[in-house]
Design a protein around this motif. Structure first.
Motif, PDB file in Angstrom:
ATOM      1  N   GLU A  20       0.846  -1.200   0.000  1.00 33.40           N
ATOM      2  CA  GLU A  20       0.000   0.000   0.000  1.00 33.40           C
ATOM      3  C   GLU A  20       0.879   1.247   0.000  1.00 33.40           C
ATOM      4  OE1 GLU A  20      -3.258  -0.175   3.050  1.00 33.40           O
ATOM      5  OE2 GLU A  20      -2.455  -2.190   3.299  1.00 33.40           O
ATOM      6  N   SER A  21       0.245   2.391  -0.220  1.00 35.39           N
ATOM      7  CA  SER A  21       0.974   3.650  -0.108  1.00 35.39           C
ATOM      8  C   SER A  21       1.519   3.764   1.307  1.00 35.39           C
ATOM      9  CB  SER A  21       0.043   4.822  -0.371  1.00 35.39           C
ATOM     10  OG  SER A  21      -0.614   4.636  -1.589  1.00 35.39           O
ATOM     11  N   GLU A  50       6.753   2.759  -9.609  1.00 32.09           N
ATOM     12  CA  GLU A  50       5.380   2.900 -10.113  1.00 32.09           C
ATOM     13  C   GLU A  50       5.348   3.566 -11.491  1.00 32.09           C
ATOM     14  OE1 GLU A  50       2.249   3.281  -7.672  1.00 32.09           O
ATOM     15  OE2 GLU A  50       3.285   3.120  -5.757  1.00 32.09           O
ATOM     16  N   HIS A 110       1.537  -0.788  -6.595  1.00 34.25           N
ATOM     17  CA  HIS A 110       0.520  -1.292  -5.681  1.00 34.25           C
ATOM     18  C   HIS A 110      -0.527  -2.077  -6.475  1.00 34.25           C
ATOM     19  CE1 HIS A 110      -0.916   2.831  -6.779  1.00 34.25           C
ATOM     20  NE2 HIS A 110      -1.922   2.082  -7.162  1.00 34.25           N
TER      21      HIS A 110
END
Lengths: 341, 331
Positions: free
Chosen positions: A52-53, A198, A231
Motif C-alpha cells: 500500500e501507499s 510505479e 501497488h
C-alpha cells in the motif's frame, strides 16, 4: 533461519539489501519508515515490490541510489551490497552521499524511473538535452555521438519521429511518450539495475500495457535486472519473476510469482489478493476490503506489524513478539507466526 | 517573434499616451498655478499690491491662460516632434537644459544599483537556498532583513562616514572637484564609477534584500522538484545539478520584476541623493512640485514611466528567452 542472507552476492546476485532500516528526522521526532527489509535481486530478473501507499517501497529503493533527502538516516547496521560492473562489491550505505562512486553508479549502473513522467523532466531543457546529459556523464563520447545515441534510444523505446522529439520539451509530449523518453534516459548507459518506481501508475490502461510490454522487451535486449514497484497486483503479475510484499515498512512475504499468486501464506497477502476486482466473477459480489487502516508510522504497533488488522491474530503472541523469516517453500519465505515451527 | 515585438511596441505607445494624460492631470491637480506661486514668491512681504489682472498677465506670459487641452497638445506635441519638454519656469530656461545631464546621471545611478543588486542577490540567494538552515543562511537572512529595516539615509550616512574617515576620499556628489567641469574622458568615467559605488550600495541594499529572499524561496522550491532528483539519479554532480536546474528557474522571478526594482530604487533615490549630494532627478522632482513648476515635474514623471515601461518590455523578452514554457500564441 534468514533465508535471504544465505544467497551470496557472488554468482547471479546483483543486489543484496540486508537489515535495511531508514528513519527520518521530522519536527515530531524521528520516524522510522523502513525497518528490517531484506531482499536480493538476481541479474536480469525482475523483483516486484508490492504494498500500500506508505509501506516503504519507494524509500527502500531510493536508498539504493542514495537519493533520500538529507533528513533520512540509514541505520549503520544496514547494508546494500551492489555488484559493480568491474566485479567489485560495494556497500552503498557506506558511500559518501554525493561522492564520485555513487555518482558513477547512479545513471551509469543503476537507473531510476519515476511515477510522474510529467515532472521527471525539467521543463526548461529539451528532452534531448536531458538524455544527452545522461550519456555524456557516463560514456566517453563526443557531443555529436551522444546526440546520435540519444536519437537512437528514443527510436528504440518506440517514439515516432525521434529526431523531432529530441528537440522538443517534455510538456510537448504525451504522458506515455514522456515515460518512454524517461526509460530512454534510464537505459542510456546500459545499466545492470533498473528501479521502476510505479512507472505505469500515472498512465491510462492501454498505455500502461504498452509501457510494460516495452520494459519486458528492453529487459530481454539489455539484460538488466528490474525492481518494479507498484501497488497494482495485476501489473506485477505480468512482469515480475519474484515478488516481495511490503507492509508498514517491512517485507511480510517473498517468493516466486507463481507461489505468491497461487499459494499465498501471509494473511496480508491473502487479503490483498482477495481485494482485486475481477471481471465476470459474478455480479453483485462485494469487493473484499482489508479491515481497518494502515497504522501511522509514528505509533507502529508492537509485535507483528500487521496484527492490528489480522483476522488470525494470536493474542499474546502476535501483539508481543516480532515474527521471524520462515521458509514455507522453495525460495518462498513469510514473516508470520502461523508458519513458525 | 517579430510581430510580438511590434505588438508590444504598439502597446507601449498606447500606454505612454495614457500615462502622459495622467501625468498632465497630476500636474494640474495642485491648487493654484505657477503664476500665483511666482507672484507670491516675488512680492510677498514687499507690500506690493497684486491684482487679479497682474496675475493674469503673468499667466498669459507663460501661456497658462489657455484651456487645458490646448496646453496638453502643445506640451505633448513639443515632446513628440522636437523632443522639447517645455519651459522650466523656476529656472528661466528649457526643461531639457535643467534635466539634460541629470537624466544621464540618474540612469547611471539606477543601472549601477540594478547591477549591484543582481550581482549580489542572485548568487547569494542561490547559495542560501542550497545551504538552507545553515549558519551562513541565517546570517544572510539577518543581513538582508537589516537591509529592509534600516532607513537608507542612515546607511548612506554610515557609508559616507566610513569612506571619508577610513578611505579618505570625497564622496559627496558624483564627481571629484577636479573633474566636475572637466570634459568627458576616461579618467572622468573612472572617477564617476568610484563615486557611484556608495550610492549604488546604499540603494541596492533593500532591493537586494528583497530579491535575495525571492531567489532563495524559488530556489528552495525548485531544489525539491522531482526533475532535480531525476537529474541527480543520472549521476550529475551536485554543483552542476544545482546550477543547471533549480538556479536557472530561480532567476525567472528576478527577470520578471526589473521594472518594479527600477520604480523602487527611484522612489528611494531622492533622500539618499540629498544625503550624498547627488545631482539627480528625484530631488528635482520634489522641488518642482513645491514650485508648481509643472513641466519639469511632468518631464521627470514621463521619463520615469518611460524607463519602467521599457524595462518591463525588456523583462518580458528576457522571460521569453529564459523559459520555454512561455509560448507565443499562434506561433
Amino acid at each position: 533461519m534468514e533465508i535471504t542472507t544465505n544467497a551470496s552476492i557472488n554468482g547471479d546476485i546483483l543486489l543484496k539489501v540486508k537489515d535495511l532500516k531508514i528513519s527520518f528526522k521530522t519536527d515530531e521526532g524521528v520516524i522510522t519508515a523502513v525497518d528490517g527489509v531484506n531482499f536480493f535481486v538476481k541479474r536480469g530478473q525482475t523483483l516486484g515490490l508490492v504494498g500500500e501507499s506508505g509501506s516503504g517501497k519507494s524509500v527502500s529503493t531510493w536508498a539504493i541510489m542514495r537519493l533520500l533527502p538529507k533528513t533520512a538516516i540509514i541505520d549503520k547496521d544496514s547494508s546494500i551490497e551492489f555488484l559493480r560492473r568491474d566485479g567489485e562489491i560495494v556497500d552503498i550505505t557506506k558511500l559518501k552521499p554525493n561522492g564520485r562512486e555513487i555518482r558513477d553508479i547512479r545513471g551509469g549502473e543503476a537507473a531510476l524511473i519515476f511515477q510522474e513522467p510529467m515532472s521527471s523532466f525539467s521543463p526548461v531543457y529539451t528532452v534531448g538535452n536531458q538524455i544527452m546529459e545522461a550519456i555524456l556523464t557516463h560514456r566517453p563520447v563526443s557531443k555529436k555521438e551522444a546526440q546520435e545515441i540519444a536519437v537512437d534510444l528514443l527510436d528504440r523505446v518506440g517514439i515516432p519521429n525521434p529526431r523531432q522529439r529530441f528537440k522538443q520539451y517534455s510538456f510537448e509530449l504525451s504522458g506515455g511518450m514522456r515515460q518512454r523518453a524517461m526509460i530512454a534516459v534510464a537505459l542510456s548507459s546500459n545499466p545492470s539495475l533498473l528501479i521502476a518506481d510505479e512507472p505505469t501508475t500515472a498512465l491510462d490502461v492501454t498505455i500502461q500495457a504498452q509501457v510494460l510490454e516495452l520494459m519486458k522487451e528492453l529487459q530481454e535486449e539489455f539484460g538488466m535486472a528490474i525492481i518494479f514497484i507498484t501497488h497494482n497486483l495485476g501489473v506485477i503479475a505480468q512482469i515480475a519473476n519474484e515478488i516481495a510484499v511490503m507492509y508498514l515498512g517491512g517485507i511480510v512475504e517473498r517468493g516466486p510469482r507463481r507461489e505468491i499468486f497461487h499459494n499465498p501464506k501471509h494473511p496480508y497477502t491473502i487479503n490483498l489478493l482477495h481485494a482485486i476486482p475481477r471481471i465476470g466473477k459474478g455480479q453483485g459480489q462485494r469487493l473484499v476490503a482489508i479491515e481497518g487502516q494502515i497504522p501511522s508510522p509514528l505509533d507502529r504497533p508492537p509485535g507483528c506489524r500487521f496484527h492490528t488488522r489480522c483476522q488470525e491474530m494470536i493474542p499474546g503472541r502476535c501483539n508481543v513478539d516480532v515474527p521471524k523469516i520462515t521458509q514455507v517453500g522453495n525460495n518462498h519465505t513469510v514473516n508470520c507466526f502461523l508458519y513458525e515451527n | 517573434m517579430v510581430s510580438f515585438l511590434i505588438q508590444r511596441i504598439i502597446g507601449m505607445v498606447i500606454t505612454m499616451f495614457f500615462v502622459s494624460i495622467i501625468v498632465f492631470i497630476i500636474m494640474e491637480l495642485p491648487p493654484g498655478d505657477y503664476a500665483e506661486r511666482w507672484a507670491f514668491r516675488k512680492f510677498s512681504g514687499t507690500g506690493t499690491q497684486i491684482t487679479e489682472a497682474d496675475i493674469n498677465n503673468i499667466r498669459a506670459e507663460y501661456g497658462l491662460d489657455r484651456p487645458a487641452w490646448e496646453r496638453y497638445l502643445n506640451w505633448i506635441g513639443g515632446i513628440v516632434t522636437r523632443g522639447d519638454f517645455g519651459e522650466a519656469f523656476a529656472f528661466q530656461t528649457s526643461v531639457n537644459n535643467v534635466i539634460g545631464q541629470k537624466i544621464w546621471l540618474t540612469l547611471a545611478i539606477l543601472f549601477s544599483t540594478l547591477i549591484v543588486t543582481y550581482l549580489i542577490a542572485i548568487p547569494v540567494g542561490i547559495y542560501a537556498a542550497v545551504r538552507r538552515r545553515s549558519v551562513a543562511d541565517y546570517t544572510l537572512t539577518v543581513f538582508s532583513y537589516l537591509g529592509l529595516a534600516l532607513p537608507n539615509f542612515l546607511l548612506a550616512l554610515l557609508l559616507l562616514y566610513i569612506t571619508v574617515t577610513v578611505f579618505d576620499s570625497s564622496v559627496g556628489g558624483l564627481f571629484s572637484p577636479e573633474y566636475k567641469d572637466a570634459p568627458w574622458s576616461m579618467a572622468k568615467v573612472v572617477d564617476l564609477l568610484k563615486h557611484l559605488i556608495v550610492p549604488a550600495v546604499v540603494l541596492a541594499w533593500s532591493a537586494t534584500a528583497l530579491q535575495l529572499q525571492t531567489v532563495r524561496a524559488t530556489m528552495s522550491d525548485e531544489i525539491n522538484k522531482l526533475s532535480v532528483t531525476a537529474a541527480r539519479a543520472r549521476g550529475i554532480s551536485e554543483r552542476k545539478l544545482m546550477l543547471k536546474y533549480p538556479a536557472r528557474l530561480a532567476i525567472n522571478p528576478v527577470a520578471g520584476s526589473i521594472g518594479f526594482d527600477i520604480n523602487r530604487i527611484f522612489s528611494e533615490l531622492p533622500i539618499v541623493a540629498l544625503v550624498l549630494g547627488l545631482p539627480e532627478l528625484g530631488e528635482l522632482l520634489i522641488r518642482s512640485y513645491l514650485d508648481l513648476d509643472m513641466f519639469v515635474a511632468g518631464a521627470i514623471l514621463l521619463l520615469l514611466t518611460f524607463i519602467i515601461v521599457v524595462m518591463n518590455f525588456f523583462s518580458d523578452i528576457l522571460l521569453l528567452i529564459l523559459d520555454p514554457r512561455i509560448k507565443l500564441e499562434g506561433r
